[in-house]
Design a protein around this motif. Structure first.
Motif, PDB file in Angstrom:
ATOM      1  N   VAL A 128       0.871  -1.166   0.000  1.00 49.30           N
ATOM      2  CA  VAL A 128       0.000   0.000   0.000  1.00 49.30           C
ATOM      3  C   VAL A 128       0.913   1.221   0.000  1.00 49.30           C
ATOM      4  O   VAL A 128       1.657   1.456   0.940  1.00 49.30           O
ATOM      5  CB  VAL A 128      -0.934   0.008   1.227  1.00 49.30           C
ATOM      6  N   ARG A 135      -3.354   7.519  -1.604  1.00 49.06           N
ATOM      7  CA  ARG A 135      -3.107   6.141  -1.217  1.00 49.06           C
ATOM      8  C   ARG A 135      -3.365   5.224  -2.399  1.00 49.06           C
ATOM      9  O   ARG A 135      -4.424   5.311  -3.038  1.00 49.06           O
ATOM     10  CB  ARG A 135      -4.027   5.762  -0.052  1.00 49.06           C
ATOM     11  N   ASP A 137      -3.300   1.121  -3.308  1.00 46.89           N
ATOM     12  CA  ASP A 137      -3.178  -0.261  -2.845  1.00 46.89           C
ATOM     13  C   ASP A 137      -2.879  -1.123  -4.063  1.00 46.89           C
ATOM     14  O   ASP A 137      -3.759  -1.387  -4.888  1.00 46.89           O
ATOM     15  CB  ASP A 137      -4.486  -0.692  -2.183  1.00 46.89           C
TER      16      ASP A 137
END
Length: 227
Positions: A128, A135, A137
């Motif tokens: 991540v 962000r 992932d």
């Protein structure tokens, strides 16, 4: 066996493409118009769509837009008889992953399709990645900004994850084509378009980007968010 949907109103072109793809181990479905392409893609998701730009009625640009709404990660290689850069870039902007200009070498088309299907090198890890409120992932292949999900194509996500992993380093467009997507050849305007689309999604002011900045005379550089 990759499933390729070929959309072209010229049966001669479609048949040539089908034969070369089948020789390369693909399962091919032929469709002769835009509405048929949308129906076929909805009924059975292909692994890739080969899409003619110039078709009567619903043209390739509109079909590509609608396919992106149906499935943002569906790879599309566009066939076009138009040689102007503006026309090629327009196809990339509506979501095409690559294009081949008619008349084309069927073998080159197969190589381009294989390159798109390969989706570049495997990710370094399923980490991540975070940068301030951004962000990504890499395991789930999802991205969020300030908690809100970002709608990214496969190519946009790959580019974003690569840039976050390599902050501060200036990359040429040719290097990004090779390092992010594993392309040893291809139109470098593909990178330009994807950078512009990413900026529109992650920058507070895309006209004055703070994260994906232009490295003049080289290409692009990723600058992490200031603490």
């Amino acid at each position: 066996m990759p499933h390729v949907l070929v959309v072209d109103d010229d049966p001669t072109v479609s048949d040539v493409v089908r034969r070369y793809l089948e020789q390369d181990g693909c399962r091919v479905r032929l469709v002769g118009d835009g509405p048929g392409a949308l129906t076929a893609a909805a009924a059975e998701r292909p692994d890739l769509v080969v899409l003619d730009l110039m078709m009567p009625g619903l043209d390739g640009l509109e079909v590509c837009r609608r396919l992106r709404l149906l499935d943002s990660g569906l790879p599309v290689v566009m066939l076009t008889a138009l040689g102007e850069e503006a026309d090629r870039v327009l196809g990339l902007e509506v979501g095409a992953d690559d294009y081949v200009t008619k008349p084309f070498s069927p073998r080159e088309l197969v190589l381009r399709i294989r390159s798109v299907l390969r989706r570049g090198p495997a990710p370094v890890s399923t980490a991540v990645l975070t940068d301030g409120e951004l962000r990504a992932d890499t395991g789930r292949r999802t991205a969020h900004l300030a908690g809100a999900p970002l709608t990214l194509t496969v190519r946009e996500f790959d580019l974003l994850a690569f840039l976050i992993r390599h902050p501060g380093r200036a990359w040429s467009r040719a290097e990004l084509l090779s390092r992010v997507w594993g392309w040893e050849f291809g139109d470098q305007s593909t990178v330009t378009v994807h950078v512009r689309r990413l900026r529109e999604k992650i920058e507070a002011d895309p006209a004055q980007p703070a994260r994906i900045v232009t490295a003049w005379g080289v290409g692009y550089r990723y600058e992490p968010a200031q603490p």
